[in-house]
Structure formats: C-alpha cells, structure tokens
Scaffold this motif. Structure first.
Motif, PDB file in Angstrom:
ATOM      1  N   HIS A 107       0.981  -1.112   0.562  1.00 40.10           N
ATOM      2  CA  HIS A 107       0.397   0.416   0.017  1.00 40.10           C
ATOM      3  C   HIS A 107       1.340   1.267  -0.218  1.00 40.10           C
ATOM      4  CE1 HIS A 107      -3.534  -2.690   0.573  1.00 40.10           C
ATOM      5  NE2 HIS A 107      -3.076  -3.029   0.860  1.00 40.10           N
ATOM      6  N   VAL A 108       0.865   1.670  -0.699  1.00 37.53           N
ATOM      7  CA  VAL A 108       1.682   3.099  -1.004  1.00 37.53           C
ATOM      8  C   VAL A 108       1.034   4.191  -1.805  1.00 37.53           C
ATOM      9  CG1 VAL A 108       4.466   3.948  -2.942  1.00 37.53           C
ATOM     10  CG2 VAL A 108       3.275   1.132  -2.571  1.00 37.53           C
ATOM     11  N   SER A 109       1.616   5.462  -0.858  1.00 38.00           N
ATOM     12  CA  SER A 109       1.060   7.348  -1.292  1.00 38.00           C
ATOM     13  C   SER A 109       2.784   7.724  -2.202  1.00 38.00           C
ATOM     14  CB  SER A 109       1.055   7.393   0.043  1.00 38.00           C
ATOM     15  OG  SER A 109       0.965   8.441  -0.016  1.00 38.00           O
ATOM     16  N   ILE A 110       2.778   8.419  -1.779  1.00 44.45           N
ATOM     17  CA  ILE A 110       4.302   9.413  -3.052  1.00 44.45           C
ATOM     18  C   ILE A 110       5.091   9.828  -0.649  1.00 44.45           C
ATOM     19  CG2 ILE A 110       2.574  10.298  -3.534  1.00 44.45           C
ATOM     20  CD1 ILE A 110       2.715  12.893  -1.935  1.00 44.45           C
ATOM     21  N   LYS A 111       6.355  10.320  -1.368  1.00 46.23           N
ATOM     22  CA  LYS A 111       7.688  10.174  -0.660  1.00 46.23           C
ATOM     23  C   LYS A 111       8.371   9.363   0.412  1.00 46.23           C
ATOM     24  CE  LYS A 111       5.616  15.290   0.111  1.00 46.23           C
ATOM     25  NZ  LYS A 111       5.441  16.320   0.670  1.00 46.23           N
ATOM     26  N   SER A 112       7.933   9.688   1.172  1.00 44.04           N
ATOM     27  CA  SER A 112       8.917   8.385   1.864  1.00 44.04           C
ATOM     28  C   SER A 112       8.039   7.227   2.466  1.00 44.04           C
ATOM     29  CB  SER A 112       8.964   8.665   3.782  1.00 44.04           C
ATOM     30  OG  SER A 112       7.583   8.847   4.380  1.00 44.04           O
ATOM     31  N   SER A 113       6.660   7.019   2.175  1.00 44.17           N
ATOM     32  CA  SER A 113       5.938   5.872   1.928  1.00 44.17           C
ATOM     33  C   SER A 113       6.563   4.924   0.954  1.00 44.17           C
ATOM     34  CB  SER A 113       4.243   6.166   1.984  1.00 44.17           C
ATOM     35  OG  SER A 113       3.540   4.842   1.327  1.00 44.17           O
ATOM     36  N   PHE A 114       7.042   5.909  -0.168  1.00 41.55           N
ATOM     37  CA  PHE A 114       6.990   5.362  -1.242  1.00 41.55           C
ATOM     38  C   PHE A 114       8.459   4.326  -1.669  1.00 41.55           C
ATOM     39  CE2 PHE A 114       9.281   5.537  -5.226  1.00 41.55           C
ATOM     40  CZ  PHE A 114       8.064   5.190  -6.661  1.00 41.55           C
ATOM     41  N   TYR A 115       9.197   5.625  -0.693  1.00 39.96           N
ATOM     42  CA  TYR A 115      11.102   4.320  -1.259  1.00 39.96           C
ATOM     43  C   TYR A 115      10.372   3.372   0.347  1.00 39.96           C
ATOM     44  CZ  TYR A 115      12.179   8.879  -3.588  1.00 39.96           C
ATOM     45  OH  TYR A 115      11.584   9.733  -4.428  1.00 39.96           O
ATOM     46  N   ARG A 116       9.737   3.281   1.459  1.00 41.30           N
ATOM     47  CA  ARG A 116      10.571   2.235   2.312  1.00 41.30           C
ATOM     48  C   ARG A 116       9.183   1.201   1.117  1.00 41.30           C
ATOM     49  NH1 ARG A 116       7.305   5.798   5.462  1.00 41.30           N
ATOM     50  NH2 ARG A 116       5.055   4.912   5.255  1.00 41.30           N
ATOM     51  N   LYS A 117       7.834   1.297   0.345  1.00 44.35           N
ATOM     52  CA  LYS A 117       7.251   0.760  -0.195  1.00 44.35           C
ATOM     53  C   LYS A 117       8.356   0.073  -1.268  1.00 44.35           C
ATOM     54  CE  LYS A 117       4.506   0.809   3.088  1.00 44.35           C
ATOM     55  NZ  LYS A 117       3.695   1.971   2.798  1.00 44.35           N
ATOM     56  N   PHE A 118       8.996   1.048  -1.791  1.00 43.49           N
ATOM     57  CA  PHE A 118      10.487   0.012  -2.888  1.00 43.49           C
ATOM     58  C   PHE A 118      11.131  -0.164  -2.457  1.00 43.49           C
ATOM     59  CE2 PHE A 118      12.896   1.171  -6.112  1.00 43.49           C
ATOM     60  CZ  PHE A 118      13.138   0.253  -7.139  1.00 43.49           C
ATOM     61  N   LEU A 119      11.362  -1.034  -1.233  1.00 49.32           N
ATOM     62  CA  LEU A 119      12.827  -1.206  -0.453  1.00 49.32           C
ATOM     63  C   LEU A 119      11.924  -2.643  -0.551  1.00 49.32           C
ATOM     64  CD1 LEU A 119      15.737  -2.041   0.811  1.00 49.32           C
ATOM     65  CD2 LEU A 119      14.645  -0.487   2.284  1.00 49.32           C
ATOM     66  N   LEU A 120      10.911  -2.662   0.010  1.00 46.57           N
ATOM     67  CA  LEU A 120      10.269  -4.016   0.757  1.00 46.57           C
ATOM     68  C   LEU A 120       9.632  -4.512  -1.222  1.00 46.57           C
ATOM     69  CD1 LEU A 120       8.082  -3.155   3.171  1.00 46.57           C
ATOM     70  CD2 LEU A 120      10.318  -3.518   3.494  1.00 46.57           C
ATOM     71  N   PHE A 121       9.332  -3.704  -2.269  1.00 45.38           N
ATOM     72  CA  PHE A 121       9.082  -4.407  -2.945  1.00 45.38           C
ATOM     73  C   PHE A 121      10.572  -4.965  -3.623  1.00 45.38           C
ATOM     74  CE2 PHE A 121      10.119  -3.359  -7.354  1.00 45.38           C
ATOM     75  CZ  PHE A 121       9.227  -3.952  -8.647  1.00 45.38           C
TER      76      PHE A 121
END
Length: 374
Positions: free
Chosen positions: A86-100
């Motif tokens: 579940h992704v939003s913008i800014k830090s949410s995006f980068y956190r989820k990209f690492l987990l991706f």
C-alpha cells in the motif's frame, strides 16, 4: 522432517502499510481489511499484515530498518505468496520500494496499490531515482490497484499496462453496518442551525482554508449554519484563521474523531464537505454517504467515482471558495433538495461501495494472479 500441512489451495496475501498507531487514509484501509479477514478467509484467501514505521524521525527510520524489514522478511519466508504493498508518496513510496525489492528477491507475486491522489505529480516532480523506481514498480508488479478510476488513468499514463490495473474502491465497514438501519428521517437535529461537517487532516491540501473562507462568505450572505471541522493538525493556525474571518460563532474544532463519535457527528449534520485539492478516493466521504449526507466536494480524483454530480452531491473546482460557498449555499437554502441528495448519496453507497463488492474485487484479482503463475 515434518510435512507441510498448509492448504495449498488457499491464497496467502501479505498486506504492507503504516501501523504502530499511525493515522491516515492507508492506515484506515488496513484496519478495514483486518476487520474483513474472516470474509476473505471464507473466500479462500488468508490475510497477513506487516506494519511499517514512518520515516518522519530518526527513531522511526531506525525502527523501520531494525524491526520492520526483518519482520517483513520473516513473513515472506513463512509462505506469503502475494505481497500487497500500500503506497502513497514521499517516504511511503521509498519504504515500499525497498520492500518490493525484497519481495522480488523471494520471488513473491507483488501487488502495488496506490492511495495518493497526487501520485503522478509526485513522480513527475521527483528525482531521477524516483522515476526509475516508479518504472520498476509499474512494470515488475504482477498487478496494480487503483482506488479510483482517476488513479487508474494516472498509472496507465505513467506506463502501467492497462490489463494489469484493477480499480478497487476502499470500504467503510463500520459506517456501513451502523447506518444500515438508520434512515435520513432518524437524524438528530442540531440546535445551531443546519450543520456542515468536515473530517480529515487539517492541512491546506484538504481545502481547510477554502472551507473557512466559504464559511465567511455564507455568513456574509446571512445564511444560518454551523461548521464542524474535525481532525488533527495545526489547530492554532486554523483557530487564528477563524478569528481573522470573524466566524468564531459559526465554527467548532472537536479534534480527531473516530468510531461511534464520528458517526454521531454525521447523524447530527446535514451536509458533508471535503474540498480537497487532491483525493485518491475519500473514505471519510464514503462514511458520510452511508450516513445519508449529501456531498459537497471538488472535481478531482475519487470524487468522480463517489459523487453523482447534481444527484447525490455537488462538485466544484478545487481552491475556489466562491464556488464552494455557492454549492453549500444551494443546499442550505433548499432543505428539500438537501434531503433528497442525502437519500441518493446513501443509496449510491449501499449499491456500489459495500464491503462485499470490495472483497470480491480483491479475491478476483488474487485468483487471476495465482492462476497465471502457479
């Protein structure tokens, strides 16, 4: 060696998003999904959840890398075959990209669900790193979920394959259940005149400033009303704005409200107003619809899916207090129209946005993903 006794026919989906007491749209979505776990289970889908800390502080970043990432990997290793980010913008995006990246390393199927109404703007204005990460997200995810048609179109414009984009709305199960037996005629009447309510984060992008300016215009026109602005944020700033506009007698700030308290506020209101500058979907708006309130919102994002213009509510240009005041004034001046739009709003919610409709959308997508790759 012990045999693996897990039911191989079941689909195991790991949902990843903000937790640890965080508030906001995605956190609300995850709480909704947790509450629907039994319904998913009946459909052959087992849900797990991995919570992440915010990067808003050094402590939060430390906890993300020390606790959240290892916890996510452990759940991956325990047999999650679908990772639903579940992704939003800014830090949410980068956190989820690492987990991706971890999910792809473990060969899990990945669902990318976008919750931000300004995701395309974030991507286009970000660094080259964000642009590269976005392309990888869009092209390497097995499926993408948009919470509204507006978000779906934005993802496709960014390069997502149309056939992998699924539009699945959010839910408001507590409001759906609580309001099922309450009609618009059962509403509690305010003693302060017709009630307008806003619920959400008290930030500029939610249109709080526009709403207060519209309230000042309505007062100048001699209309009787009371505005409730509920949520968390910079209360001192907005209180000063209320004083500057000379509408202290028309506005109240009850703070953050949730659960039964929020539903009680909806029951004592006549109009729900959410003048967001960006809105991916609008859970608070859907709650108000279940409560039988006509919606005054902005012509952006998820409002196009939620509101039937002129029938269940009125949409205006964002950042336009004059248009906002005109729309609110139309409903305040015509209680019959206000009541009819409220009934239409409730009918629309129970027809198109119930929990079972949303669960069906997720399950159909998961089944399609597994069928293609098993």
């Amino acid at each position: 060696m012990m045999a693996d006794t897990r039911d191989k026919s079941r689909i195991r989906a790991l949902h990843v998003g903000p937790g640890w007491g965080q508030r906001g749209g995605i956190a609300s979505v995850l709480e909704e999904l947790k509450g629907l776990s039994d319904t998913f289970d009946d459909r052959g889908v087992s849900l797990q959840f991995a919570e992440t800390h915010d990067f808003g502080s050094i402590t939060g970043a430390f906890r993300f890398f020390v606790f959240d990432v290892p916890g996510f990997v452990r759940k991956l290793c325990s047999g999650a075959e679908i990772v639903h980010l579940h992704v939003s913008i800014k830090s949410s995006f980068y956190r989820k990209f690492l987990l991706f990246l971890f999910a792809r390393l473990f060969r899990a199927r990945v669902v990318l669900q976008v919750h931000s109404g300004n995701f395309d703007g974030f991507v286009r204005s970000s660094t080259r790193l964000a642009s590269v990460a976005t392309r990888a997200f869009l092209r390497r995810s097995n499926a993408l979920v948009a919470v509204s048609n507006s978000i779906a179109n934005a993802l496709i414009e960014l390069g997502a394959e149309r056939s992998r984009v699924h539009v699945i709305a959010n839910t408001a199960s507590a409001a759906q259940r609580a309001c099922a037996t309450v009609g618009r005629n059962d509403r509690a009447k305010s003693t302060n005149g017709p009630g307008i309510i806003f619920t959400g984060r008290l930030v500029e992008t939610k249109g709080v400033g526009d709403l207060l300016e519209a309230a000042a215009l309505l007062k100048a026109q001699g209309l009787n009303f009371h505005l409730t602005v509920a949520g968390s944020g910079d209360l001192e700033r907005w209180s000063r704005e209320v004083e500057r506009l000379n509408i202290c007698d028309r506005v109240s700030f009850p703070g953050w409200i949730a659960g039964e308290q929020k539903l009680e506020h909806y029951q004592s209101a006549d109009i729900f107003c959410m003048p967001s500058h960006f809105e991916a979907f609008g859970i608070a708006t859907l709650e108000a619809m279940f409560g039988g309130l006509p919606i005054v919102g902005t012509a952006v994002g998820g409002f196009f899916d939620l509101v039937d213009q002129g029938n269940s509510g009125l949409l205006v240009e964002p950042s336009n207090p004059i248009q906002l005041a005109d729309a609110l004034g139309t409903l305040l001046a015509d209680p019959t129209l206000c009541d009819q739009m409220g009934r239409n709003s409730r009918e629309r919610a129970y027809r198109s946005f119930t929990c079972i409709v949303v669960v069906d959308g997720y399950v159909d997508m998961y089944e399609q993903m597994v069928k293609e790759t098993r």
